[in-house]
Design an enzyme around this catalytic site. Sequence first.
Site, PDB file in Angstrom:
ATOM      1  N   ARG A 131       0.772  -1.197  -0.120  1.00  0.00           N
ATOM      2  CA  ARG A 131       0.265   0.143   0.060  1.00  0.00           C
ATOM      3  C   ARG A 131       0.841   1.182  -0.129  1.00  0.00           C
ATOM      4  O   ARG A 131       0.532   2.479  -0.004  1.00  0.00           O
ATOM      5  CB  ARG A 131      -1.125  -0.279   0.825  1.00  0.00           C
ATOM      6  CG  ARG A 131      -1.817  -1.351   1.267  1.00  0.00           C
ATOM      7  CD  ARG A 131      -2.095  -1.048   0.372  1.00  0.00           C
ATOM      8  NE  ARG A 131      -4.118  -1.724   0.446  1.00  0.00           N
ATOM      9  CZ  ARG A 131      -5.007  -2.517  -0.426  1.00  0.00           C
ATOM     10  NH1 ARG A 131      -4.078  -2.612  -1.703  1.00  0.00           N
ATOM     11  NH2 ARG A 131      -5.766  -3.789   0.355  1.00  0.00           N
ATOM     12  N   HIS A 182      -3.489 -15.169  -8.604  1.00  0.00           N
ATOM     13  CA  HIS A 182      -5.150 -15.346  -8.198  1.00  0.00           C
ATOM     14  C   HIS A 182      -6.422 -16.571  -8.755  1.00  0.00           C
ATOM     15  O   HIS A 182      -7.650 -15.733  -8.835  1.00  0.00           O
ATOM     16  CB  HIS A 182      -5.569 -14.566  -7.012  1.00  0.00           C
ATOM     17  CG  HIS A 182      -5.611 -13.145  -7.808  1.00  0.00           C
ATOM     18  ND1 HIS A 182      -6.544 -13.336  -9.146  1.00  0.00           N
ATOM     19  CD2 HIS A 182      -6.025 -11.645  -7.249  1.00  0.00           C
ATOM     20  CE1 HIS A 182      -5.697 -11.856  -8.889  1.00  0.00           C
ATOM     21  NE2 HIS A 182      -5.909 -10.858  -8.019  1.00  0.00           N
ATOM     22  N   ASP A 232      -1.950 -12.575  -2.331  1.00  0.00           N
ATOM     23  CA  ASP A 232      -2.655 -11.695  -2.404  1.00  0.00           C
ATOM     24  C   ASP A 232      -2.910 -10.985  -1.360  1.00  0.00           C
ATOM     25  O   ASP A 232      -3.557 -10.284  -1.317  1.00  0.00           O
ATOM     26  CB  ASP A 232      -3.893 -11.474  -3.206  1.00  0.00           C
ATOM     27  CG  ASP A 232      -4.541 -10.253  -4.248  1.00  0.00           C
ATOM     28  OD1 ASP A 232      -3.865  -9.452  -4.717  1.00  0.00           O
ATOM     29  OD2 ASP A 232      -6.003 -11.165  -4.379  1.00  0.00           O
ATOM     30  N   HIS A 280      -7.078  -4.060   4.399  1.00  0.00           N
ATOM     31  CA  HIS A 280      -7.642  -3.184   4.510  1.00  0.00           C
ATOM     32  C   HIS A 280      -8.033  -2.520   5.960  1.00  0.00           C
ATOM     33  O   HIS A 280      -8.077  -3.264   6.889  1.00  0.00           O
ATOM     34  CB  HIS A 280      -9.143  -3.234   3.542  1.00  0.00           C
ATOM     35  CG  HIS A 280      -9.561  -3.205   2.524  1.00  0.00           C
ATOM     36  ND1 HIS A 280      -8.739  -2.642   1.454  1.00  0.00           N
ATOM     37  CD2 HIS A 280      -9.328  -4.343   1.315  1.00  0.00           C
ATOM     38  CE1 HIS A 280      -8.578  -2.693   0.239  1.00  0.00           C
ATOM     39  NE2 HIS A 280      -8.846  -4.082   0.267  1.00  0.00           N
TER      40      HIS A 280
END
Length: 415
Positions: free
Chosen positions: A58, A225, A298, A302
């Site tokens: 991020r 994925h 992956d 959040h």
Amino acid sequence: MIIKNGYIIDPKSGLEGIYDIKIKDGKIEKIGKISGEGIDVGGMVVAPGLVDIHVHFREPGFTHKEDIETGSNSAAAGGFTSVICMANTSPKIDNVNVLKEFLNKAENSKINVYTVSALTENFNGETLVDMEEMLIAGAVGFSDDGIPDRNSKVILKAMEEAVRLDVPLSFHEEDPNLIINNGINHGEVSEKLEIYGSPHIAEDVFVARDVNLALFTGAKVDIQHISSGNSVELVRWAKKKGAKVYAEVTPHHFTLTDTAVLKYGALAKMNPPLRTEKDREMIIEGLKDNTIEIIATDHAPHSEEEKNVELTKAPSGIIGLETSLGLGIRELVNKGYLTLMELLRKMTINPAELYNLNAGYISEGGPADLVIFNPEEEYKVESFESKSKNTPFKGENLPGKIYFTICRGEIVYRG
């Protein structure tokens, strides 16, 4: 540093057994019977440091969710010593200046942190980045992960350039035109929730396109994925035809099905979504016959505030670095689908070789990147090194307690 009485499992060489390891100047100096004081690990598994080719740290732009430092701490706690970050940051990693800024920060990390470059400028799907320039500047591959690439002409051109540069391309395979609500499989569960969702055909059509383009061009292509059983079959077909196609699967896709959405809500929402039990079984078959040769998390952090909203409005993705090894042991090794050697191959040397990383193996003269764990000892998933806690696995007991992660000869995690 000397590690005494470790049960070495090295998938690259096939070495397996009790040995000592002497580490000097960040490298493995000797493997064998070594005199002197050291850390006696009492027969615990000593494996190459795990390698994850698909994580989101991020940074830049979304550091309230994660950053390079906390992401690296999370990786080390999960046994990972090398990771590859995706480029869907803000700004996107699509030019040399942003790339170099990222790599400069990554140099201070306790583990080896790499990144792909965006494939197209600002993920616009139309204009390729200067791939050679980005490769020279330090990118290890190319992906617009998070945004599926729709323009087949651009993808063909990218694959031709990737062949020239001998570099892999990784693709997020979902056709947005076939999806109404992303992150939830279209099926019985979505109908119960009165949501249309994302049907498996949205993944299948793009996988079909890209494995055929890979076959046509000779490019090394990573299907990211993978979640659909039909897509596993498409990859299997392409491999038999001679395509240089690779597939990665997340632990949540071989562990859970879309029914998890009913129990965990947004903590079981991801792109591509969890699918049916049949899809999960076909994924496991793909892992068994090596159609799927890479496990990648992956890792998608959040904040709690972002996830704690109406299901259709919540962002997709879960964290995965700190539960990956445990889920692999529980779901694949302990249930008899893979040996521990085979699991570790998919988490070490296979991903390292796809991206040409000097990682994923144990050898004299090689990097002193190791994970030491007890595959039979369980631990409770309760606290995280990641900034985020968005996972459906919190509170579960998993096997494979990690005692040490060593990177470049230094202990970077103690369990």
